[in-house]
Write an enzyme that holds these catalytic residues in place. Sequence first.
Site, PDB file in Angstrom:
ATOM      1  N   ASN A  26     120.638  32.926 137.244  1.00 22.39           N
ATOM      2  CA  ASN A  26     120.352  31.501 137.478  1.00 22.39           C
ATOM      3  C   ASN A  26     120.772  30.615 136.310  1.00 22.39           C
ATOM      4  O   ASN A  26     120.304  29.478 136.189  1.00 22.39           O
ATOM      5  CB  ASN A  26     118.869  31.291 137.803  1.00 22.39           C
ATOM      6  CG  ASN A  26     117.936  31.694 136.677  1.00 22.39           C
ATOM      7  OD1 ASN A  26     118.383  32.057 135.585  1.00 22.39           O
ATOM      8  ND2 ASN A  26     116.639  31.636 136.925  1.00 22.39           N
ATOM      9  N   GLN A  34     100.802  28.171 134.060  1.00 19.17           N
ATOM     10  CA  GLN A  34     101.454  27.987 135.346  1.00 19.17           C
ATOM     11  C   GLN A  34     100.711  28.815 136.397  1.00 19.17           C
ATOM     12  O   GLN A  34     100.450  29.983 136.144  1.00 19.17           O
ATOM     13  CB  GLN A  34     102.932  28.419 135.294  1.00 19.17           C
ATOM     14  CG  GLN A  34     103.778  27.505 134.465  1.00 19.17           C
ATOM     15  CD  GLN A  34     105.284  27.788 134.566  1.00 19.17           C
ATOM     16  OE1 GLN A  34     106.101  26.990 134.137  1.00 19.17           O
ATOM     17  NE2 GLN A  34     105.667  28.927 135.127  1.00 19.17           N
ATOM     18  N   ARG A  50     110.667  27.369 127.929  1.00 16.49           N
ATOM     19  CA  ARG A  50     109.282  27.796 128.029  1.00 16.49           C
ATOM     20  C   ARG A  50     108.406  26.702 127.439  1.00 16.49           C
ATOM     21  O   ARG A  50     108.742  26.106 126.395  1.00 16.49           O
ATOM     22  CB  ARG A  50     109.037  29.124 127.285  1.00 16.49           C
ATOM     23  CG  ARG A  50     109.640  30.353 127.977  1.00 16.49           C
ATOM     24  CD  ARG A  50     108.957  30.667 129.284  1.00 16.49           C
ATOM     25  NE  ARG A  50     109.481  31.864 129.933  1.00 16.49           N
ATOM     26  CZ  ARG A  50     110.410  31.877 130.877  1.00 16.49           C
ATOM     27  NH1 ARG A  50     110.982  30.727 131.253  1.00 16.49           N
ATOM     28  NH2 ARG A  50     110.790  33.012 131.445  1.00 16.49           N
ATOM     29  N   HIS A 101     108.735  24.148 137.709  1.00 17.04           N
ATOM     30  CA  HIS A 101     109.467  25.378 137.405  1.00 17.04           C
ATOM     31  C   HIS A 101     110.346  25.819 138.573  1.00 17.04           C
ATOM     32  O   HIS A 101     110.216  26.929 139.106  1.00 17.04           O
ATOM     33  CB  HIS A 101     108.523  26.509 136.992  1.00 17.04           C
ATOM     34  CG  HIS A 101     109.200  27.510 136.090  1.00 17.04           C
ATOM     35  ND1 HIS A 101     108.524  28.458 135.362  1.00 17.04           N
ATOM     36  CD2 HIS A 101     110.518  27.707 135.807  1.00 17.04           C
ATOM     37  CE1 HIS A 101     109.375  29.190 134.664  1.00 17.04           C
ATOM     38  NE2 HIS A 101     110.597  28.751 134.930  1.00 17.04           N
TER      39      HIS A 101
END
Length: 282
Positions: A42, A209, A180, A228
């Site tokens: 990704n 999260q 992050r 995210h």
Amino acid sequence: PERIAAAPNLKLAITAGIGSDHVDLDAAIAHGVTVAEVTYCNSISVAEHVVMMILGLVRNYLPSHQVVLDGGWNIADCVSRSYDLEGMHVGTVAAGRIGLAVLRRLAPFDVKLHYTDRTRLPESVERELNLTFHESAADMAPHCDVVTVNAPLHPETEGLFGEELLGTMKRGAYLINTARALIVDRDAVDRALRSGRLAGYAGDVWYPQPAPADHPWRTMPHQGMTPHISGSSLSAQARYAAGTREILESWLTGRPIRDEYLIVDGGRLAGTGAKSYSVHTR
């Protein structure tokens, strides 16, 4: 480490994506656990998201879109925080898979590109993109109008963008973080936006999260947060699946796992892990 210690049969931990900071790498090394991730699956997805976030902040896109949704037409308010990206100084913290892809996508915007990384890029790449190298994020940040964080979370990056480093950035600079959340100080970012030290913050990562409803990043001003999703496009998910299958098939048939997929192997950092992570000193 407690979970790894309680699983004596554990041999392989796979991230169906990029980023293995959720595996305790020290414990994996100590227990001989192989750690792998689907490197590159990704990278471009995240790089495109970074460029979108930069343009969204600099051009004041989200508030202007909200004016339309609200039935308004106040052009003066829309453009009061809108600038051209052209000519700005843009720097990336880390120029690995994602950071370099961001730099390549930004070059056509005629910006001045900066980067910092523990490993300097080849001279040919620096010349091609007209890059300025800095020894550290602290050296680079004061020169940039836009800083994007594309580094893994490890002891050297945790808490990097705290009150001190944010205070050295140009007043009115923009900060992008798709890496992050713990690389930045949550409350320091909120304060920097409210004081005008930062003109905008766009992040795709949170701590914890899922983020609770009262997380301050949901309501701080001049932000472009997303939940995210930068690396989870449907295109990327197809690559996650293919890479995870390849890692499993390699493991189960005794073939070597591709070096770029390896993070920990044989009781040490390996492959991509050796380039991206550091272990805690005991």
